[in-house]
Motif scaffolding. Structure first.
Motif, PDB file in Angstrom:
ATOM      1  N   PHE A  91       0.830  -1.199   0.000  1.00 46.35           N
ATOM      2  CA  PHE A  91       0.000   0.000   0.000  1.00 46.35           C
ATOM      3  C   PHE A  91       0.871   1.257   0.000  1.00 46.35           C
ATOM      4  O   PHE A  91       2.084   1.180   0.047  1.00 46.35           O
ATOM      5  CB  PHE A  91      -0.945   0.007   1.205  1.00 46.35           C
ATOM      6  CG  PHE A  91      -0.253   0.004   2.533  1.00 46.35           C
ATOM      7  CD1 PHE A  91      -0.060   1.183   3.218  1.00 46.35           C
ATOM      8  CD2 PHE A  91       0.200  -1.176   3.099  1.00 46.35           C
ATOM      9  CE1 PHE A  91       0.582   1.188   4.450  1.00 46.35           C
ATOM     10  CE2 PHE A  91       0.835  -1.185   4.322  1.00 46.35           C
ATOM     11  CZ  PHE A  91       1.033   0.002   5.004  1.00 46.35           C
ATOM     12  N   GLY A  92       0.198   2.391  -0.073  1.00 45.64           N
ATOM     13  CA  GLY A  92       0.890   3.666  -0.095  1.00 45.64           C
ATOM     14  C   GLY A  92       0.693   4.387  -1.414  1.00 45.64           C
ATOM     15  O   GLY A  92       1.241   5.466  -1.626  1.00 45.64           O
ATOM     16  N   PHE A  93      -0.103   3.806  -2.300  1.00 48.18           N
ATOM     17  CA  PHE A  93      -0.324   4.398  -3.608  1.00 48.18           C
ATOM     18  C   PHE A  93      -1.822   4.578  -3.841  1.00 48.18           C
ATOM     19  O   PHE A  93      -2.644   3.906  -3.233  1.00 48.18           O
ATOM     20  CB  PHE A  93       0.289   3.535  -4.724  1.00 48.18           C
ATOM     21  CG  PHE A  93       0.141   2.057  -4.482  1.00 48.18           C
ATOM     22  CD1 PHE A  93      -1.020   1.389  -4.827  1.00 48.18           C
ATOM     23  CD2 PHE A  93       1.171   1.328  -3.896  1.00 48.18           C
ATOM     24  CE1 PHE A  93      -1.164   0.030  -4.592  1.00 48.18           C
ATOM     25  CE2 PHE A  93       1.042  -0.030  -3.655  1.00 48.18           C
ATOM     26  CZ  PHE A  93      -0.131  -0.681  -4.009  1.00 48.18           C
ATOM     27  N   THR A  94      -2.152   5.493  -4.725  1.00 43.84           N
ATOM     28  CA  THR A  94      -3.551   5.760  -5.056  1.00 43.84           C
ATOM     29  C   THR A  94      -4.060   4.708  -6.036  1.00 43.84           C
ATOM     30  O   THR A  94      -3.269   3.937  -6.613  1.00 43.84           O
ATOM     31  CB  THR A  94      -3.704   7.147  -5.706  1.00 43.84           C
ATOM     32  OG1 THR A  94      -3.009   7.133  -6.963  1.00 43.84           O
ATOM     33  CG2 THR A  94      -3.154   8.252  -4.812  1.00 43.84           C
ATOM     34  N   ASP A  95      -5.357   4.673  -6.268  1.00 45.13           N
ATOM     35  CA  ASP A  95      -5.926   3.745  -7.259  1.00 45.13           C
ATOM     36  C   ASP A  95      -5.377   4.037  -8.647  1.00 45.13           C
ATOM     37  O   ASP A  95      -5.115   3.118  -9.420  1.00 45.13           O
ATOM     38  CB  ASP A  95      -7.457   3.837  -7.265  1.00 45.13           C
ATOM     39  CG  ASP A  95      -8.081   3.226  -6.024  1.00 45.13           C
ATOM     40  OD1 ASP A  95      -7.388   2.471  -5.309  1.00 45.13           O
ATOM     41  OD2 ASP A  95      -9.275   3.498  -5.763  1.00 45.13           O
ATOM     42  N   LYS A 139      17.752 -11.957   2.130  1.00 44.34           N
ATOM     43  CA  LYS A 139      19.090 -12.041   1.542  1.00 44.34           C
ATOM     44  C   LYS A 139      19.919 -10.786   1.836  1.00 44.34           C
ATOM     45  O   LYS A 139      21.132 -10.852   1.954  1.00 44.34           O
ATOM     46  CB  LYS A 139      18.978 -12.258   0.030  1.00 44.34           C
ATOM     47  CG  LYS A 139      20.276 -12.608  -0.634  1.00 44.34           C
ATOM     48  CD  LYS A 139      20.069 -13.001  -2.075  1.00 44.34           C
ATOM     49  CE  LYS A 139      21.387 -13.420  -2.690  1.00 44.34           C
ATOM     50  NZ  LYS A 139      21.227 -13.830  -4.073  1.00 44.34           N
ATOM     51  N   SER A 140      19.252  -9.660   1.994  1.00 45.38           N
ATOM     52  CA  SER A 140      19.960  -8.413   2.310  1.00 45.38           C
ATOM     53  C   SER A 140      20.462  -8.396   3.749  1.00 45.38           C
ATOM     54  O   SER A 140      21.341  -7.608   4.091  1.00 45.38           O
ATOM     55  CB  SER A 140      19.023  -7.220   2.100  1.00 45.38           C
ATOM     56  OG  SER A 140      17.938  -7.283   3.015  1.00 45.38           O
ATOM     57  N   GLY A 141      19.872  -9.259   4.602  1.00 44.33           N
ATOM     58  CA  GLY A 141      20.229  -9.265   6.017  1.00 44.33           C
ATOM     59  C   GLY A 141      19.466  -8.241   6.829  1.00 44.33           C
ATOM     60  O   GLY A 141      19.726  -8.049   8.012  1.00 44.33           O
ATOM     61  N   LEU A 142      18.512  -7.555   6.178  1.00 46.99           N
ATOM     62  CA  LEU A 142      17.750  -6.501   6.840  1.00 46.99           C
ATOM     63  C   LEU A 142      16.256  -6.682   6.591  1.00 46.99           C
ATOM     64  O   LEU A 142      15.844  -7.282   5.611  1.00 46.99           O
ATOM     65  CB  LEU A 142      18.168  -5.131   6.309  1.00 46.99           C
ATOM     66  CG  LEU A 142      19.631  -4.758   6.475  1.00 46.99           C
ATOM     67  CD1 LEU A 142      19.914  -3.442   5.773  1.00 46.99           C
ATOM     68  CD2 LEU A 142      20.003  -4.682   7.941  1.00 46.99           C
ATOM     69  N   ALA A 143      15.464  -6.127   7.499  1.00 44.12           N
ATOM     70  CA  ALA A 143      14.006  -6.110   7.342  1.00 44.12           C
ATOM     71  C   ALA A 143      13.497  -4.735   7.754  1.00 44.12           C
ATOM     72  O   ALA A 143      13.936  -4.181   8.768  1.00 44.12           O
ATOM     73  CB  ALA A 143      13.365  -7.190   8.205  1.00 44.12           C
ATOM     74  N   LEU A 144      12.599  -4.190   6.957  1.00 46.44           N
ATOM     75  CA  LEU A 144      11.998  -2.895   7.264  1.00 46.44           C
ATOM     76  C   LEU A 144      10.698  -3.118   8.033  1.00 46.44           C
ATOM     77  O   LEU A 144       9.923  -4.014   7.710  1.00 46.44           O
ATOM     78  CB  LEU A 144      11.692  -2.127   5.978  1.00 46.44           C
ATOM     79  CG  LEU A 144      12.859  -1.904   5.026  1.00 46.44           C
ATOM     80  CD1 LEU A 144      12.405  -1.101   3.819  1.00 46.44           C
ATOM     81  CD2 LEU A 144      14.014  -1.225   5.715  1.00 46.44           C
ATOM     82  N   ARG A 145      10.438  -2.284   9.026  1.00 50.34           N
ATOM     83  CA  ARG A 145       9.203  -2.375   9.812  1.00 50.34           C
ATOM     84  C   ARG A 145       8.174  -1.425   9.211  1.00 50.34           C
ATOM     85  O   ARG A 145       8.437  -0.242   9.042  1.00 50.34           O
ATOM     86  CB  ARG A 145       9.495  -2.023  11.268  1.00 50.34           C
ATOM     87  CG  ARG A 145       8.304  -2.180  12.178  1.00 50.34           C
ATOM     88  CD  ARG A 145       8.774  -2.149  13.627  1.00 50.34           C
ATOM     89  NE  ARG A 145       7.699  -2.016  14.558  1.00 50.34           N
ATOM     90  CZ  ARG A 145       6.958  -3.016  15.022  1.00 50.34           C
ATOM     91  NH1 ARG A 145       7.191  -4.241  14.596  1.00 50.34           N
ATOM     92  NH2 ARG A 145       6.001  -2.800  15.883  1.00 50.34           N
ATOM     93  N   PHE A 146       7.017  -1.939   8.907  1.00 58.05           N
ATOM     94  CA  PHE A 146       5.898  -1.201   8.300  1.00 58.05           C
ATOM     95  C   PHE A 146       6.293  -0.449   7.026  1.00 58.05           C
ATOM     96  O   PHE A 146       6.081   0.757   6.913  1.00 58.05           O
ATOM     97  CB  PHE A 146       5.261  -0.235   9.303  1.00 58.05           C
ATOM     98  CG  PHE A 146       4.717  -0.901  10.526  1.00 58.05           C
ATOM     99  CD1 PHE A 146       3.834  -1.964  10.423  1.00 58.05           C
ATOM    100  CD2 PHE A 146       5.092  -0.466  11.783  1.00 58.05           C
ATOM    101  CE1 PHE A 146       3.334  -2.588  11.550  1.00 58.05           C
ATOM    102  CE2 PHE A 146       4.600  -1.082  12.923  1.00 58.05           C
ATOM    103  CZ  PHE A 146       3.714  -2.154  12.798  1.00 58.05           C
ATOM    104  N   PRO A 147       6.856  -1.153   6.024  1.00 58.55           N
ATOM    105  CA  PRO A 147       7.205  -0.464   4.773  1.00 58.55           C
ATOM    106  C   PRO A 147       5.954  -0.140   3.952  1.00 58.55           C
ATOM    107  O   PRO A 147       4.980  -0.892   3.954  1.00 58.55           O
ATOM    108  CB  PRO A 147       8.076  -1.488   4.049  1.00 58.55           C
ATOM    109  CG  PRO A 147       7.590  -2.807   4.546  1.00 58.55           C
ATOM    110  CD  PRO A 147       7.180  -2.574   5.980  1.00 58.55           C
ATOM    111  N   ARG A 148       5.981   1.001   3.288  1.00 56.90           N
ATOM    112  CA  ARG A 148       4.908   1.394   2.382  1.00 56.90           C
ATOM    113  C   ARG A 148       5.502   2.261   1.284  1.00 56.90           C
ATOM    114  O   ARG A 148       6.516   2.937   1.501  1.00 56.90           O
ATOM    115  CB  ARG A 148       3.786   2.127   3.103  1.00 56.90           C
ATOM    116  CG  ARG A 148       4.196   3.387   3.818  1.00 56.90           C
ATOM    117  CD  ARG A 148       4.069   3.213   5.302  1.00 56.90           C
ATOM    118  NE  ARG A 148       4.374   4.380   6.085  1.00 56.90           N
ATOM    119  CZ  ARG A 148       5.136   4.337   7.157  1.00 56.90           C
ATOM    120  NH1 ARG A 148       5.725   3.225   7.543  1.00 56.90           N
ATOM    121  NH2 ARG A 148       5.346   5.417   7.874  1.00 56.90           N
TER     122      ARG A 148
END
Length: 174
Positions: A91-95, A139-148
């Motif tokens: 999410f984070g984008f318009t229709d 694979k990057s070794g990282l995780a983003l919390r609540f990405p949008r």
């Protein structure tokens, strides 16, 4: 206790930065906790999001009213010469933006893995997120919390996106 909005703003900054909290809960001293989401008694003042410029890698159809559109997007960043996934956003984008993204995915698919479409690594997505953590799963070794998705950067070349090395440096990840 706070005297004015400036005091409250300082409390928010201190609590989110010093204690790595998601935000500040504001409530009247005499309000009681009620289940659900009653309005007017408690307020959550979230910290400002962080941002990364990433590269769209994969797309998958959504669910429900979005089941005819490619609306689930995996994005990544360069790790030297390889693009590695760092997250997924729905999410984070318009229709209107969803229709443009869906059309772009259909025109730029280079491979298919069941329901997943791999796309040309040409589209930049500006991702907003709340925090970043180490992850053994990605694979990057990282995780983003609540990405949008904050913005679709039709204008930006992928060579100007963030890199894994920059992320480790800028977010003080060891």
């Amino acid at each position: 206790d706070f005297k004015d909005w400036n005091d409250l703003k300082q409390i928010k900054i201190e609590s989110t930065e010093k204690f790595n909290q998601e935000g500040l809960m504001i409530k009247s001293k005499n309000s009681v906790y009620l289940s659900g989401r009653p309005r007017g008694l408690w307020f959550k003042w979230k910290k400002n999001p962080l941002f990364l410029d990433t590269i769209l890698m994969y797309a998958q159809r959504g669910h429900g009213k979005r089941s005819s559109y490619y609306s689930d997007f995996t994005f990544g960043v360069f790790n030297v010469n390889e693009i590695v996934p760092i997250g997924k956003a729905y999410f984070g984008f318009t229709d209107e933006e969803l229709k443009k993204l869906d059309n772009w995915v259909r025109r730029n698919t280079i491979n298919r893995f069941g329901p997943v479409r791999e796309v040309k690594k040409e589209l930049v997505l500006e991702i907003a997120f709340d925090s970043i953590n180490e992850s053994k799963r990605h694979k990057s070794g990282l995780a983003l919390r609540f990405p949008r998705i904050h913005r679709i950067r039709w204008d930006k070349p992928i060579k100007e996106t963030d890199t894994l090395a920059e992320i480790f440096l800028n977010f003080n990840i060891k």
